[in-house]
Design a protein around this motif. Structure first.
Motif, PDB file in Angstrom:
ATOM      1  N   GLN A 140      24.794  45.418  -2.631  1.00 57.84           N
ATOM      2  CA  GLN A 140      24.049  45.029  -3.811  1.00 57.84           C
ATOM      3  C   GLN A 140      24.329  43.574  -4.158  1.00 57.84           C
ATOM      4  OE1 GLN A 140      22.107  47.110  -6.485  1.00 57.84           O
ATOM      5  NE2 GLN A 140      21.571  44.979  -6.158  1.00 57.84           N
ATOM      6  N   ARG A 141      25.597  43.207  -4.071  1.00 61.87           N
ATOM      7  CA  ARG A 141      25.971  41.830  -4.409  1.00 61.87           C
ATOM      8  C   ARG A 141      25.409  40.834  -3.399  1.00 61.87           C
ATOM      9  NH1 ARG A 141      30.713  43.739  -7.167  1.00 61.87           N
ATOM     10  NH2 ARG A 141      31.934  43.990  -5.293  1.00 61.87           N
ATOM     11  N   VAL A 142      25.375  41.244  -2.131  1.00 61.34           N
ATOM     12  CA  VAL A 142      24.783  40.351  -1.128  1.00 61.34           C
ATOM     13  C   VAL A 142      23.308  40.123  -1.450  1.00 61.34           C
ATOM     14  CG1 VAL A 142      24.243  40.016   1.311  1.00 61.34           C
ATOM     15  CG2 VAL A 142      26.390  41.105   0.655  1.00 61.34           C
ATOM     16  N   ALA A 143      22.627  41.208  -1.828  1.00 61.58           N
ATOM     17  CA  ALA A 143      21.207  41.088  -2.163  1.00 61.58           C
ATOM     18  C   ALA A 143      21.029  40.129  -3.337  1.00 61.58           C
ATOM     19  CB  ALA A 143      20.624  42.456  -2.498  1.00 61.58           C
ATOM     20  N   ILE A 144      21.929  40.233  -4.312  1.00 62.22           N
ATOM     21  CA  ILE A 144      21.846  39.333  -5.458  1.00 62.22           C
ATOM     22  C   ILE A 144      22.156  37.899  -5.019  1.00 62.22           C
ATOM     23  CG2 ILE A 144      22.868  38.755  -7.695  1.00 62.22           C
ATOM     24  CD1 ILE A 144      23.233  41.765  -8.145  1.00 62.22           C
ATOM     25  N   GLY A 145      23.144  37.777  -4.136  1.00 62.39           N
ATOM     26  CA  GLY A 145      23.513  36.456  -3.629  1.00 62.39           C
ATOM     27  C   GLY A 145      22.335  35.795  -2.938  1.00 62.39           C
ATOM     28  N   ARG A 146      21.630  36.583  -2.143  1.00 68.02           N
ATOM     29  CA  ARG A 146      20.478  36.045  -1.423  1.00 68.02           C
ATOM     30  C   ARG A 146      19.417  35.564  -2.427  1.00 68.02           C
ATOM     31  NH1 ARG A 146      17.908  40.174   2.717  1.00 68.02           N
ATOM     32  NH2 ARG A 146      16.993  40.948   0.802  1.00 68.02           N
ATOM     33  N   ALA A 147      19.370  36.251  -3.582  1.00 66.11           N
ATOM     34  CA  ALA A 147      18.383  35.851  -4.586  1.00 66.11           C
ATOM     35  C   ALA A 147      18.818  34.584  -5.327  1.00 66.11           C
ATOM     36  CB  ALA A 147      18.150  36.998  -5.565  1.00 66.11           C
ATOM     37  N   ILE A 148      20.112  34.493  -5.673  1.00 63.04           N
ATOM     38  CA  ILE A 148      20.487  33.364  -6.539  1.00 63.04           C
ATOM     39  C   ILE A 148      20.573  32.023  -5.815  1.00 63.04           C
ATOM     40  CG2 ILE A 148      21.639  34.743  -8.328  1.00 63.04           C
ATOM     41  CD1 ILE A 148      24.291  34.003  -7.171  1.00 63.04           C
ATOM     42  N   VAL A 149      20.878  32.017  -4.507  1.00 65.88           N
ATOM     43  CA  VAL A 149      21.010  30.720  -3.833  1.00 65.88           C
ATOM     44  C   VAL A 149      19.742  29.894  -3.888  1.00 65.88           C
ATOM     45  CG1 VAL A 149      22.891  31.178  -2.231  1.00 65.88           C
ATOM     46  CG2 VAL A 149      20.547  31.837  -1.610  1.00 65.88           C
ATOM     47  N   ARG A 150      18.619  30.574  -4.018  1.00 63.84           N
ATOM     48  CA  ARG A 150      17.365  29.816  -4.017  1.00 63.84           C
ATOM     49  C   ARG A 150      17.106  29.133  -5.336  1.00 63.84           C
ATOM     50  NH1 ARG A 150      12.634  33.561  -2.750  1.00 63.84           N
ATOM     51  NH2 ARG A 150      11.539  31.588  -2.934  1.00 63.84           N
ATOM     52  N   GLU A 151      17.895  29.466  -6.344  1.00 64.28           N
ATOM     53  CA  GLU A 151      17.668  28.958  -7.696  1.00 64.28           C
ATOM     54  C   GLU A 151      16.210  29.154  -8.087  1.00 64.28           C
ATOM     55  OE1 GLU A 151      19.248  24.989  -7.624  1.00 64.28           O
ATOM     56  OE2 GLU A 151      21.276  25.727  -7.262  1.00 64.28           O
ATOM     57  N   PRO A 152      15.783  30.403  -8.111  1.00 60.74           N
ATOM     58  CA  PRO A 152      14.380  30.684  -8.396  1.00 60.74           C
ATOM     59  C   PRO A 152      14.079  30.505  -9.878  1.00 60.74           C
ATOM     60  CG  PRO A 152      15.581  32.725  -8.276  1.00 60.74           C
ATOM     61  CD  PRO A 152      16.571  31.633  -7.976  1.00 60.74           C
ATOM     62  N   SER A 153      12.793  30.477 -10.213  1.00 65.90           N
ATOM     63  CA  SER A 153      12.470  30.345 -11.629  1.00 65.90           C
ATOM     64  C   SER A 153      12.562  31.706 -12.321  1.00 65.90           C
ATOM     65  CB  SER A 153      11.095  29.724 -11.821  1.00 65.90           C
ATOM     66  OG  SER A 153      10.137  30.460 -11.111  1.00 65.90           O
ATOM     67  N   ALA A 154      12.527  32.787 -11.550  1.00 61.54           N
ATOM     68  CA  ALA A 154      12.770  34.101 -12.141  1.00 61.54           C
ATOM     69  C   ALA A 154      13.273  35.064 -11.074  1.00 61.54           C
ATOM     70  CB  ALA A 154      11.498  34.658 -12.777  1.00 61.54           C
ATOM     71  N   PHE A 155      14.067  36.039 -11.521  1.00 62.60           N
ATOM     72  CA  PHE A 155      14.548  37.088 -10.613  1.00 62.60           C
ATOM     73  C   PHE A 155      13.768  38.359 -10.874  1.00 62.60           C
ATOM     74  CE2 PHE A 155      18.306  34.421 -11.114  1.00 62.60           C
ATOM     75  CZ  PHE A 155      18.726  34.301  -9.803  1.00 62.60           C
ATOM     76  N   LEU A 156      13.426  39.055  -9.810  1.00 60.19           N
ATOM     77  CA  LEU A 156      12.783  40.349  -9.959  1.00 60.19           C
ATOM     78  C   LEU A 156      13.728  41.408  -9.391  1.00 60.19           C
ATOM     79  CD1 LEU A 156       9.269  39.322  -8.558  1.00 60.19           C
ATOM     80  CD2 LEU A 156      10.122  39.085 -10.889  1.00 60.19           C
ATOM     81  N   PHE A 157      13.994  42.437 -10.177  1.00 60.49           N
ATOM     82  CA  PHE A 157      14.861  43.517  -9.699  1.00 60.49           C
ATOM     83  C   PHE A 157      14.052  44.807  -9.651  1.00 60.49           C
ATOM     84  CE2 PHE A 157      17.836  40.546 -11.618  1.00 60.49           C
ATOM     85  CZ  PHE A 157      18.918  40.560 -10.758  1.00 60.49           C
ATOM     86  N   ASP A 158      14.009  45.447  -8.498  1.00 58.52           N
ATOM     87  CA  ASP A 158      13.266  46.703  -8.393  1.00 58.52           C
ATOM     88  C   ASP A 158      14.255  47.862  -8.299  1.00 58.52           C
ATOM     89  OD1 ASP A 158      11.417  48.648  -8.083  1.00 58.52           O
ATOM     90  OD2 ASP A 158      10.713  48.022  -6.104  1.00 58.52           O
ATOM     91  N   GLU A 159      14.522  48.522  -9.399  1.00 57.65           N
ATOM     92  CA  GLU A 159      15.463  49.645  -9.449  1.00 57.65           C
ATOM     93  C   GLU A 159      16.713  49.372  -8.630  1.00 57.65           C
ATOM     94  OE1 GLU A 159      14.423  53.331 -10.129  1.00 57.65           O
ATOM     95  OE2 GLU A 159      12.267  53.065 -10.442  1.00 57.65           O
ATOM     96  N   PRO A 160      17.406  48.297  -8.896  1.00 62.06           N
ATOM     97  CA  PRO A 160      18.478  47.884  -7.981  1.00 62.06           C
ATOM     98  C   PRO A 160      19.698  48.797  -8.023  1.00 62.06           C
ATOM     99  CG  PRO A 160      18.479  46.487  -9.905  1.00 62.06           C
ATOM    100  CD  PRO A 160      17.295  47.382 -10.047  1.00 62.06           C
ATOM    101  N   LEU A 161      19.845  49.587  -9.061  1.00 58.78           N
ATOM    102  CA  LEU A 161      21.079  50.362  -9.163  1.00 58.78           C
ATOM    103  C   LEU A 161      20.902  51.825  -8.784  1.00 58.78           C
ATOM    104  CD1 LEU A 161      22.491  48.928 -12.511  1.00 58.78           C
ATOM    105  CD2 LEU A 161      22.738  48.066 -10.189  1.00 58.78           C
ATOM    106  N   SER A 162      19.664  52.205  -8.422  1.00 55.90           N
ATOM    107  CA  SER A 162      19.435  53.645  -8.273  1.00 55.90           C
ATOM    108  C   SER A 162      20.108  54.220  -7.032  1.00 55.90           C
ATOM    109  CB  SER A 162      17.941  53.941  -8.258  1.00 55.90           C
ATOM    110  OG  SER A 162      17.336  53.221  -7.218  1.00 55.90           O
ATOM    111  N   ASN A 163      20.529  53.357  -6.090  1.00 59.14           N
ATOM    112  CA  ASN A 163      21.219  53.901  -4.914  1.00 59.14           C
ATOM    113  C   ASN A 163      22.733  53.898  -5.055  1.00 59.14           C
ATOM    114  OD1 ASN A 163      18.898  54.456  -3.595  1.00 59.14           O
ATOM    115  ND2 ASN A 163      18.892  52.621  -2.327  1.00 59.14           N
ATOM    116  N   LEU A 164      23.222  53.523  -6.239  1.00 59.17           N
ATOM    117  CA  LEU A 164      24.677  53.471  -6.422  1.00 59.17           C
ATOM    118  C   LEU A 164      25.153  54.714  -7.160  1.00 59.17           C
ATOM    119  CD1 LEU A 164      25.041  49.758  -7.547  1.00 59.17           C
ATOM    120  CD2 LEU A 164      25.466  50.712  -5.281  1.00 59.17           C
TER     121      LEU A 164
END
Lengths: 333, 288, 276
Positions: A140-164
């Motif tokens: 999960q953290r890697v997925a978030i890491g992949r998202a934040i490095v781009r410094e996007p203008s917005a983050f989209l999360f699609d049910e990110p915690l449902s597999n935990l």
């Protein structure tokens, strides 16, 4: 950065309209949660914003830029998927670096950003492992890491915690909230879990069958749900709904009272009933009360120390100022 | 679920494969259709003009036509039957616990990798030869008169050779399917008192239906066009002439392209009948 | 839970399975053994199983009589070329079918497979004419194209079934990450599908290697692969068992060796990806 405006957006699959015309504005830096039962169109809405699906009509503007027909890559958004969607054949380092590499950033800058992200997300020790060797939370953290490095203008999360699992979910919930506090970037978060919505959101968008039922802050929705659906969906345990004479007395088709707004007494009160099940959680106790003549069951939430048991007769009294009244169409009066 | 972008990309990316196959199908097909209405003898005057349906009538009224259709169906049907039955039994056996399962599996699938020309030659000469073939020694050993395989039992010989080549494929597909069977289901039915035979019939066989479909489809595709096995064994003699081989003879041996093309059209029609029938089954089974 | 099986039953299974396995493998084994015999021993009565004078002379004679290496090279080029070309054409098509499916996807797939049912012999002469016209007769490039076309439906089909097992979310993630279609296929899809692609390549290489209609009918001296090499031994004067066996062994050995080193992919490939 990160103001997203949806205007008259619709989506049809084949000939089924899954999103009827919909308007929504997500303000810069806001943590917005789309919540609703499965199949309500919340994921589709997110995918429309991401550009993974085309809108059938309407427009989507990001930071004042018309992006309706742009491919996902050019919208400046990053997404965290339910399954994390990590690249199994790449190391954590390469996974996180992938979007930067696609943007043809120079290697020194890539290394710097990956190191920073790994540091923030406690992944430094795992950079050379592959996703298959990580735990669910780490992935999960890697997925978030992949998202934040781009410094996007917005983050989209699609049910990110449902597999935990449940314990990890609470931890990750906090981490994502903290991340939002630190980055102050717009986040759109899709979930079917109203607890996640209540705890994380600045703004909740409740969806049902593609319609927006209500938009507001968590407490607004809790205090003044605009219809029976929202009233029933937000809050746990669910609000009690009572129809018939008792509602008519209040001048409504139906009234709703939250379990925590009902007083229980052994001796006197408005409604009399018998406890069928009592659930002791320690901090709270839930009673399911039968035979009140009002509804199937009335759920009551009281302090953990109150001790009634199965079969006890109790008297229930709703707090007058906490009664929600609805008309025949389910709308708040 | 996709965007306009990806859909148009998809069409673009599918185009080469579709165009190539469309060309591969249509160009020769149209030429064959054209030749079939002509008297066309490459070595004896070439294109001798349109003759209407003459070739079609001549091809069907030739005494070899119906026997060749029968031969084709017997070979395809025979091989399918043998490979499916033996393949199922073999798959059931290989699914049992044993030592050296991996090695046995390799031994069993090996024939699939032998070139058809090689297997046909080896079987014809080293096994089925009436004088020196191993089978003749075997027959003599048991005091029987050796069989002239290629002439007395040509179809049996060809079916044997082709079945040997395709048994590995059927076995492997069926074995893979059997291994994916939920063993709890079998145990539950055993608890319910089902006999081994009943369990096979009511649980194993239905589970294999998709695998059997795949075997039917793929083998039929390849079997309808077997050529080398006949080419190097009997060369179409002794009642082993399939439709494919008959057409081959008309076109290449008697150099009658018009007549051969009419035969080709018949073969295409036959293949299409089989194809439509098969596609129905496969189409249904694909959705599962 | 695995059922506990009695030792006896396992022994019986093993014996039976090995017996059948060896029986099925026997023709190949016998061919290989015979290739090391002298012609006299090859037809000895009773047949000699192992106790013969092992010799390599048959191989020398076969190589001398027909240039094995040239046929082998042709086979490798034709089978390898047609397979790789097929993969190049099929990967994009299979990507489309697996990840952007439409109502017609299944129809297109079945149509592609149905082109395989067209009897080759029905279109032999037109192809023959086209080949003469284009100067492709008896050329390797001509056979590469034809065999690619014959196997293309199978390649597309197999890749499609393998691709479908890859979650589309991962490709969407790549798209979100800014990957172009080319990068998506090259850096994400292909590496993830390597086992499936390997199985596909292997199986189609073997199918092309063994193809014996077009290779026999469209080649003469120049481009003839091993199928033609071995077919030349079908004439009665070539009927010397030991030499036939040597030639046969030489024709199938590359595939058997290839198979031995890639059993896993082969077993997977042989099911055409259709059964899991």
């Amino acid at each position: 950065m990160g103001r997203i405006v949806l205007e008259k957006v619709t989506k049809k699959f084949e000939h089924v309209e899954v999103i009827p015309p919909l308007d929504l504005t997500i303000e810069e830096g806001e943590f917005t949660v789309f919540v609703g039962p499965s199949g309500c169109g919340k994921s589709t809405l997110l995918r429309l914003i991401a550009g993974l699906e085309d809108v059938t009509s309407g427009s989507i503007c990001i930071d004042g830029r018309e992006t309706t027909s742009l491919p996902p890559a050019q919208r400046g958004l990053a997404m965290v998927f339910q399954s994390y969607a990590l690249y199994p054949h790449m190391t954590v380092r390469k996974n996180i670096a992938f979007p930067l590499k696609m943007a043809k950033m120079d290697q020194a800058e890539i290394d710097r950003r990956v190191t920073t992200a790994a540091d923030v997300l406690n992944l430094t020790d795992y950079l050379d492992r592959r996703p298959g060797q990580l735990s669910g939370g780490q992935r999960q953290r890697v997925a978030i890491g992949r998202a934040i490095v781009r410094e996007p203008s917005a983050f989209l999360f699609d049910e990110p915690l449902s597999n935990l699992d449940a314990a990890l979910r609470v931890g990750m919930r906090l981490e994502i909230s903290e991340l939002h506090k630190r980055l102050k970037t717009t986040m759109i978060y899709v979930t079917h879990d109203q607890v996640e919505a209540m705890t994380m959101a600045d703004k909740i968008v409740v969806l049902q069958a593609g319609f927006i039922e209500q938009v507001g802050s968590p407490l607004e929705l809790y205090r003044a749900p605009c219809n029976r659906f929202v009233a029933g969906f937000i809050g746990s345990p669910k609000m009690n709904f009572i129809e018939g004479d008792e509602a008519a007395k209040q001048g409504a088709h139906a009234i709703g009272v939250r379990p925590e707004h009902i007083k229980v007494s052994a001796t006197e009160g408005a409604w009399k009933g018998v406890i069928s099940v009592s659930e002791h959680l320690g901090s709270d106790t839930f009673f399911h009360v039968h035979d009140t003549g009002l509804a199937e069951t009335i759920t009551v939430r009281v302090d953990g120390e109150v001790s009634f048991d199965h079969g006890d007769t109790v008297y229930l009294t709703p707090r007058d100022d906490m009664i929600h009244r609805f008309d025949a169409n389910g709308l708040r009066i | 679920m996709a965007t306009q972008h990806s859909r148009s990309a998809a069409r673009l990316m599918m185009a080469p494969a579709v165009m190539l196959l469309l060309g591969w199908m249509l160009v020769p097909l149209i030429m064959t259709l054209m030749f079939s209405f002509k008297k066309y003898l490459p070595l004896r005057g070439g294109d001798l003009g349109w003759v209407g349906f003459d070739n079609y009538i001549r091809f069907v009224s030739s005494s070899s036509f119906w026997p060749s259709v029968m031969t084709t169906l017997i070979i395809v049907g025979g091989v399918l039957l043998i490979t499916l039955v033996l393949g199922t039994l073999l798959a059931l056996l290989l699914d049992q616990p044993m030592w050296g399962q991996g090695v046995v599996r390799i031994l069993v699938i090996a024939p699939f990798f032998v070139m058809p020309t090689v297997s046909a030659l080896v079987w014809k000469n080293m096994f089925m030869d009436a004088n020196y073939g191993l089978l003749s020694y075997l027959w003599e050993f048991f005091g029987a008169e050796p069989i002239q395989w290629m002439s007395q039992a040509s179809l049996t010989s060809i079916i044997t050779i082709v079945s040997w080549q395709w048994l590995p494929f059927a076995t492997l597909i069926l074995l893979t399917a059997i291994q994916s069977l939920d063993h709890e289901q079998l145990e539950a039915s055993e608890m319910d008192g089902a006999t081994t035979l009943k369990r096979f019939w009511h649980i194993v066989l239905p589970h294999l239906s998709r695998a059997i479909t795949v075997v039917l489809l793929i083998q039929t595709i390849f079997l309808l066009s077997i050529f080398a096995e006949i080419f190097v064994t009997t060369a179409g003699a002794f009642g082993s002439k399939t439709l494919t081989y008959l057409i081959f003879q008309r076109v290449l041996e008697s150099q009658n392209v018009g007549l051969g093309s009419a035969g080709g059209v018949y073969a295409i029609i036959l293949a299409n009948i089989v194809a439509i029938f098969l596609m129905r089954i496969v189409g249904q089974n694909l959705d599962k | 839970m695995a059922r506990a099986v009695s030792f006896n039953r396992k022994t019986v299974n093993t014996a039976l399975a090995w017996a059948i396995g060896l029986l099925i493998f026997f023709p190949i084994l016998w061919t290989i053994l015979t290739s090391f015999k002298t012609e006299g021993q090859a037809i000895a009565d009773p047949p000699i199983f192992l106790m013969f004078d092992w010799t390599l002379e048959n191989y020398a004679i076969v190589q001398e009589r027909s240039d094995y290496l040239k046929f082998l090279t042709n086979s490798v080029i034709i089978a390898g070329g047609s397979t790789l070309l097929g993969i190049l054409v099929a990967v994009p098509a299979a990507w489309s079918m697996a990840f952007v499916p439409s109502k017609r996807t299944k129809d297109i797939l079945l149509w592609m497979l149905s082109t395989k049912m067209l009897p080759a012999v029905g279109v032999l002469y037109p192809i023959y004419l086209i080949f003469i016209e284009l100067g492709l007769l008896d050329t390797k490039i001509g056979l590469v194209v034809v065999l690619m076309l014959i196997n293309l439906p199978i390649i597309v089909w197999m890749l499609y079934t393998y691709f479908k097992e890859i979650p589309s979310e991962i490709l969407e993630a790549a798209r979100m990450d800014g990957a172009s279609l080319r990068s998506e296929i090259l850096y994400v899809l292909t590496p993830m599908a390597i086992p499936g692609i390997a199985s596909t390549i292997l199986l189609n290489f073997i199918l092309a290697w063994n193809e014996a209609f077009w290779t026999l009918n469209l080649t003469a001296a120049q481009a003839a692969p091993l199928t033609a090499f071995i077919a030349s031994y079908s004439s009665p004067e070539g009927l010397f068992y030991a030499k036939l066996s040597a030639a046969s062994t030489m024709a199938i050995a590359p595939i058997l060796v290839l198979g031995w080193f890639s059993q896993k992919q082969l077993v997977r490939g042989l099911t055409f990806g259709a059964v899991k």
